[in-house]
Enzyme design. Structure first.
Site, mmCIF file in Angstrom:
data_model
loop_
_atom_site.group_PDB
_atom_site.id
_atom_site.type_symbol
_atom_site.label_atom_id
_atom_site.label_comp_id
_atom_site.label_asym_id
_atom_site.label_seq_id
_atom_site.Cartn_x
_atom_site.Cartn_y
_atom_site.Cartn_z
ATOM 1 N N HIS A 168 25.097 11.874 16.783
ATOM 2 C CA HIS A 168 25.273 12.792 15.652
ATOM 3 C C HIS A 168 25.188 12.085 14.307
ATOM 4 O O HIS A 168 25.057 12.729 13.276
ATOM 5 C CB HIS A 168 26.622 13.507 15.773
ATOM 6 C CG HIS A 168 26.650 14.498 16.902
ATOM 7 N ND1 HIS A 168 26.581 15.846 16.706
ATOM 8 C CD2 HIS A 168 26.706 14.323 18.240
ATOM 9 C CE1 HIS A 168 26.611 16.471 17.880
ATOM 10 N NE2 HIS A 168 26.686 15.560 18.825
ATOM 11 N N ASP A 383 24.308 10.383 5.836
ATOM 12 C CA ASP A 383 24.869 11.445 6.677
ATOM 13 C C ASP A 383 23.856 11.757 7.771
ATOM 14 O O ASP A 383 22.659 11.841 7.493
ATOM 15 C CB ASP A 383 25.080 12.704 5.814
ATOM 16 C CG ASP A 383 26.304 13.504 6.234
ATOM 17 O OD1 ASP A 383 26.644 13.468 7.427
ATOM 18 O OD2 ASP A 383 26.900 14.171 5.362
HETATM 19 P P1 ADQ Z 1 30.672 15.545 9.836
HETATM 20 O O1 ADQ Z 1 30.646 14.174 9.261
HETATM 21 O O2 ADQ Z 1 31.988 16.126 10.150
HETATM 22 O O3 ADQ Z 1 29.766 15.638 11.158
HETATM 23 P P2 ADQ Z 1 29.210 17.877 8.598
HETATM 24 O O4 ADQ Z 1 27.900 17.906 9.309
HETATM 25 O O5 ADQ Z 1 29.100 18.220 7.159
HETATM 26 O O6 ADQ Z 1 29.910 16.463 8.709
HETATM 27 O O7 ADQ Z 1 30.183 18.899 9.284
HETATM 28 C C1 ADQ Z 1 31.459 19.143 8.758
HETATM 29 C C2 ADQ Z 1 31.987 20.490 9.261
HETATM 30 O O8 ADQ Z 1 33.354 20.620 8.920
HETATM 31 C C3 ADQ Z 1 31.282 21.677 8.637
HETATM 32 O O9 ADQ Z 1 31.191 22.695 9.592
HETATM 33 C C4 ADQ Z 1 32.206 22.101 7.472
HETATM 34 O O10 ADQ Z 1 32.169 23.478 7.178
HETATM 35 C C5 ADQ Z 1 33.553 21.714 8.012
HETATM 36 N N1 ADQ Z 1 34.412 21.220 6.920
HETATM 37 C C6 ADQ Z 1 34.199 20.143 6.140
HETATM 38 N N2 ADQ Z 1 35.217 19.980 5.265
HETATM 39 C C7 ADQ Z 1 36.080 20.981 5.516
HETATM 40 C C8 ADQ Z 1 37.329 21.353 4.965
HETATM 41 N N3 ADQ Z 1 37.864 20.646 3.983
HETATM 42 N N4 ADQ Z 1 37.957 22.434 5.466
HETATM 43 C C9 ADQ Z 1 37.390 23.132 6.472
HETATM 44 N N5 ADQ Z 1 36.219 22.835 7.042
HETATM 45 C C10 ADQ Z 1 35.574 21.767 6.574
HETATM 46 C C11 ADQ Z 1 29.025 14.711 11.969
HETATM 47 C C12 ADQ Z 1 27.968 13.900 11.226
HETATM 48 C C13 ADQ Z 1 27.052 14.837 10.465
HETATM 49 C C14 ADQ Z 1 26.419 15.841 11.433
HETATM 50 C C15 ADQ Z 1 27.470 16.508 12.298
HETATM 51 C C16 ADQ Z 1 26.833 17.351 13.408
HETATM 52 O O11 ADQ Z 1 28.583 12.971 10.342
HETATM 53 O O12 ADQ Z 1 26.039 14.119 9.788
HETATM 54 O O13 ADQ Z 1 25.732 16.837 10.685
HETATM 55 O O14 ADQ Z 1 28.310 15.542 12.916
HETATM 56 O O15 ADQ Z 1 25.945 16.602 14.199
#
Ligand code: ADQ
Length: 476
Positions: A168, A383
């Site tokens: 991921h 990311d």
């Molecule tokens: P993450 O690093 O967690 O994921 P991201 O892909 O942006 O990053 O996903 C975060 C999730 O958490 C989103 O669904 C978002 O809505 C939710 N979220 C973030 N901050 C929040 C908050 N403060 N309150 C509530 N919800 C919140 C890892 C990798 C990414 C990759 C994903 C999926 O680092 O690059 O896209 O896995 O493979």
């Protein structure tokens, strides 16, 4: 408890449910609460027709629980992790060695031999449980950087299985990857898979190049030739290519269209004093997300009078992920002091130009914020994908809003009509924000149309099916 072997097994660090333990007069009771997330949603879609098994940690240290079957017929196999396992496998090798290194070393990685020993041990525990849960010839899908040794461990025990692995987070260039003291073991661990999926094409090509440089292997297009370890063992072909992950796009749109969320979006703007410009950042609190760079750019734009501090507002939602609270205290302090400085300079009674929400927000509130925001700022330094960018687009059924997107997020490969930025270039970031602020309505709508087509077509269900079809050889 014995479990019935399943033809589809998902192996991930966490189960899709969290155990809630209560100690009462009659002893301990364990209840399960769903822990929804992108991966859970994706797997729900493919597990509907084939419930299968899910191997993962239950979320509580030291808790040993039997496998059980949930309401949808899925077998859940909890893996016990002690406090030391969590400290050395999860916080240690996974999050303090691999996480910073795989994100191109945006923070210095630390290496400790005892962390590595625990990483191997915990991977072994997951592999053993997956082997026990898998029926003859089953498909096993292993997820992410915490479990990179599982594929080879599993193959050694169960050569009958089809094994897929999805990373991921980014896979770094060979020049960065090669500093890991256990680089060979990690590569060999991954190569136990039949298919290795990455977020971006560059991640897959970094991986194939690393295999050429590090292990002298030959690659052909997306295939790697993996020689047998014994003379009588034939060469295997392992496929390593990009499968960009997505979100449940229709679900985000439906939520955004619900009257409650629309009302809340309007209410948010009112509560903020009906600003002319509402900018939004939503991140897990992490140094890879570029929150500091974003605040710096906004602070300078306010300083220079480009943004009116009485009419513009940035809402930054940045909450720590489960279990990593202490580790991230320093980042929180840093963000809060920067926000404090900006507000100290520009706040008026009743109006703060920056609002930092440190508590995790429910999904309805996040979607209401997406709908309310004129500008979405995704400025990650690195990311894998960044689902927030895709969630913003899926929520904008009204066709408006501008996405400012870091070129270092995997999402930039698909979302080419976003305003793309190099977050390290503060002047460039400021210029991009101003380009987004001044963009006329027809241009905003044209770009959003394009972005929405991409996100609505490539959703998480399509992603999971594409990966599994390639793994099982049933792709068309
Ligand atoms: P993450 O690093 O967690 O994921 P991201 O892909 O942006 O990053 O996903 C975060 C999730 O958490 C989103 O669904 C978002 O809505 C939710 N979220 C973030 N901050 C929040 C908050 N403060 N309150 C509530 N919800 C919140 C890892 C990798 C990414 C990759 C994903 C999926 O680092 O690059 O896209 O896995 O493979």
């Amino acid at each position: 408890m014995d479990i019935t072997p399943q033809s589809l097994v998902v192996v991930a660090n966490r189960l899709p449910v969290d155990a809630q333990v209560t100690e009462g007069t009659e002893g301990r009771t364990v209840t399960w609460r769903p822990s929804p997330g992108g991966l859970v949603t994706a797997m729900d879609a493919v597990m509907r027709s084939n419930p299968g098994a899910w191997v993962g940690w239950c979320g509580t240290a030291g808790l040993e629980l039997d496998p059980f079957t949930d309401d949808s017929g899925r077998t859940l196999v909890p893996i016990p992790l002690s406090a030391t396992d969590l400290e050395e496998h999860y916080e240690g090798f996974s999050n303090a060695s691999l996480w910073p290194l795989y994100h191109d070393g945006v923070a210095p990685p630390e290496y400790h031999r005892e962390w590595w020993a625990t990483y191997e041990e915990v991977n072994r525990r997951f592999a053993d449980a997956a082997a026990a849960a898998a029926a003859e010839g089953a498909t096993v899908w292993v997820h992410d950087y915490q479990l990179q040794l599982v594929p080879a461990m599993l193959r050694a025990m169960r050569p009958d299985l089809r094994i897929g692995f999805f990373l991921h987070i980014p896979f770094p260039p060979h020049e960065i990857f090669r500093q890991i003291p256990w680089r060979r073991q990690i590569l060999e661990g991954l190569l136990g898979s039949d298919l290795i999926g990455f977020q971006r094409k560059t991640d897959a090509s970094n991986f194939r190049r690393t295999l050429r440089m590090q292990l002298g292997m030959q690659t052909q297009r997306t295939f790697v030739k993996v020689p047998g370890t014994r003379a009588d063992e034939p060469e295997r072909l392992v496929r390593a290519e990009a499968y960009p992950i997505s979100i449940d796009s229709a679900d985000f749109e439906a939520l955004a269209r619900s009257p409650e969320v629309q009302d809340r979006a309007a209410e948010i703007r009112r509560e903020l004093g009906n600003p002319d410009l509402l900018m939004l950042g939503v991140d897990r609190l992490d140094y890879t997300k570029g929150i500091r760079h974003r605040l710096r750019a906004i602070g300078e734009l306010l300083d220079e009078g480009e943004l009116d501090p009485t009419r513009a507002v940035l809402v930054q939602v940045a909450s720590p992920s489960r279990g990593r609270v202490e580790l991230y205290q320093a980042i929180r302090d840093d963000i809060e002091s920067t926000v404090g400085r900006i507000n100290g300079s520009f706040a008026t009674i009743g109006h703060n130009p920056v609002i930092h929400l440190h508590q995790p927000q429910p999904r309805e509130e996040i979607v209401a914020l997406y709908l309310a925001a004129d500008l979405m700022l995704v400025t990650a330094l690195r990311d894998g994908m960044n689902l927030v960018a895709k969630e913003y687009v899926a929520s904008r059924f009204d066709g408006d809003g501008v996405l400012v997107l870091s070129e270092f997020a995997g999402a930039a490969d698909e979302l080419t009509q976003a305003v793309t930025v190099n977050p390290y270039d503060i002047d460039g970031l400021k210029a991009a924000i101003m380009q987004a602020v001044t963009m006329d309505r027809s241009e905003r709508r044209r770009r959003m149309r394009f972005l929405r087509r991409r996100v609505m077509e490539n959703d998480v269900q399509a992603w999971a099916h594409r990966f599994l079809d390639a793994l099982t050889g049933s792709e068309t």
